[in-house]
Structure formats: C-alpha cells, structure tokens
Write an enzyme that holds these catalytic residues in place. Sequence first.
Site, PDB file in Angstrom:
ATOM      1  N   TYR A 106     -31.176   5.672  12.578  1.00 58.10           N
ATOM      2  CA  TYR A 106     -32.159   6.755  12.456  1.00 58.10           C
ATOM      3  C   TYR A 106     -31.089   8.259  12.392  1.00 58.10           C
ATOM      4  O   TYR A 106     -30.378   8.341  13.327  1.00 58.10           O
ATOM      5  CB  TYR A 106     -32.918   7.009  13.679  1.00 58.10           C
ATOM      6  N   SER A 107     -31.190   9.159  11.315  1.00 55.51           N
ATOM      7  CA  SER A 107     -31.980   8.796  10.210  1.00 55.51           C
ATOM      8  C   SER A 107     -30.923   8.707   8.838  1.00 55.51           C
ATOM      9  O   SER A 107     -30.658   9.742   8.241  1.00 55.51           O
ATOM     10  CB  SER A 107     -32.721  10.024  10.002  1.00 55.51           C
TER      11      SER A 107
END
Length: 324
Positions: free
Chosen positions: A58-59
């Site tokens: 993420y991300s």
Amino acid sequence: MTFTAIDTVPLGASGIDVSRLCLGTMQFGWTADEAASFATLDAFAEAGGTFLDSADIYSRWVRGHGGGEAERMVGRWMAARGNRNRMVVATKVRGRMWPGPAGEGLGREHIVKSCEASLKRLGVETIDLYQCHWADDSVPMEETLRAFEELIAAGKVRAIGASNHDVDELREALNEAETLGLPVFASLQPHYNLVHRGEFEGELQELCLDRRLAVLPYSPLAKGFLTGKYSEGAKPSGARANGVREYQTASGWATVACLREIAARRGTTPAVVAGSWLPPPPGVTAPIIGANSPAQLAEVLPAATLALTSEEVAELDEVSTPRA
C-alpha cells in the site's frame, strides 16, 4: 463528534484481543493525506478501536509511490500519539517490493527482508499479525512457515494469518503447520459481503470455524455499493465506479433496496445495516472498514453495535444471492 464504542473480541486462538471493527489503512498516504489520516485514526481510537490492518504494497500502484506509504503513516501516528501499546498492528507480505526474483513472493528471503522493512516503517519492534497477502504456489509451504517461525522466535512477529486463500490453499497451510509443528495461521481475510458471498460461504467458512480462525472480511460494503449511494439505472461515477459494476445485478439491486428499507425502519443507514449483517463471532471476528475522514468513519461505526433481528437477517438473505 461522538463515536460508537467498539467492543473487543479474541483474534482466533492467537491470544490477542482486537476491536470488533478493524480499520483498513490502504487509503492513508494515498487518498487521505497525513492530516486526514491522523484525524481518522484519532477518531477510530477514540471510539475504542485498537485493530489496524495494512500491507507493505500500500500504495505501490500509485505513480511516484514505492509501497510502504500506509505503514509509514500508521507508524508516524503511533509515534506522535505514544499509543503503540494500545494498538494491534497487522500488515501483509507477498507483493513485489523490489526488483529481482526475491522481490516478491512467500520465500524465506522475501519474507524476512520484507518484515524488517515493515518493522522500520511502522516504527515497532513486533508486528502483531503478519499475513500472507495471497498464496504463492511457487514456494513450498514449509519454507513459508519456517520463515514465519524464525520471525516469531526472534520476537519480530506475534501471530500469522492468511488473506485471499481459497479452501485448498488454507487447508494445506493448516495441515502442514500441524504436521510439522510449525506456526499455524490464526486468521483469514476473505472478500465477503452481502453481494459477494459464494467465495467464503461453504467449505472455507466451515474450515475457519473448525480450526478456530479469526475471520476478517475486507470490502464489507462492496466498495461502497452497499451504502445505497448508487441507484439502479444511473451510471456510476467516481474513482470506484468500475469496481461496483460487478454488483449491479438484479440480486444486487434487490439487496440495496432491502438495506434501504431496513435502514429506514431502524433510523440508520444502509451502510450500517450491511455491516451489521455480518455474523458475529465465531462467524466474523472483525470486518475491515476503510475511511478517508472522521465523517466517513462515523457513518459505519454504528455497525459495531446494531443488532439485526432474525427476521431482518432473513430478509437480506432472501434477496442476496451467494456468489463468488
């Protein structure tokens, strides 16, 4: 702003207690900047929330990001608030984080190196729940479990779990661990909600119950479809419009209509009703919710305390078709 209090429940057989709702952190450092992320985390903690879920990737999919953005945000928040001892921190490993053969997967080299990196980004000495983000058929299960065993022995991980595993993958992992005396998964993160039922219900659900695994469903509101913000016949717009198209079936729209009816009777929202439908422990331990702001969080927190009647559950079950 007053928030609903969140109870705690056991995380399977791990010996760890977690809040009845888990706050997903994928959006932090992506669609929520630091100020919004900190405010949302503050609101969650104020309501009694203790369980945070992240992942090293993420991300990474965002242009200019390399992964780890969400973990860093969580780490900075805990350091600023001095509340690490009150939070249960979960993260995941599997996706590509650097070039080369060991840059992804569930081999020992990737797991050990990724764990060290996650510990540093989170600013912690121990990850409470370290999860396989999805299975890796290219690596023997024993190698994966022995890597986790090594991390647990070193005090860097407390418990391990799985995400996005089908019944055969999960059963293999559990049986291998028990046969070899290696660490056993304490939890499973399945994709599970009113309009996406078939993937989890049945054998996978029964296996989790039989082996006392904590169940941590992600996307409990079906990417916003179950909030009632979409209307049949209207073309969805926004960043998640494509993601909800799979739910726009006769059964999907009937489910939304039923959620609206029950919400109107109970003086609440379709989102709260959809979250309350998920069966309580031992069925579901802690749904993973996402929010970009305290206001968004406040819209779903009452799901932790609203108890649907058996008649209301039957209404929803009648219109929602179990499907993968």
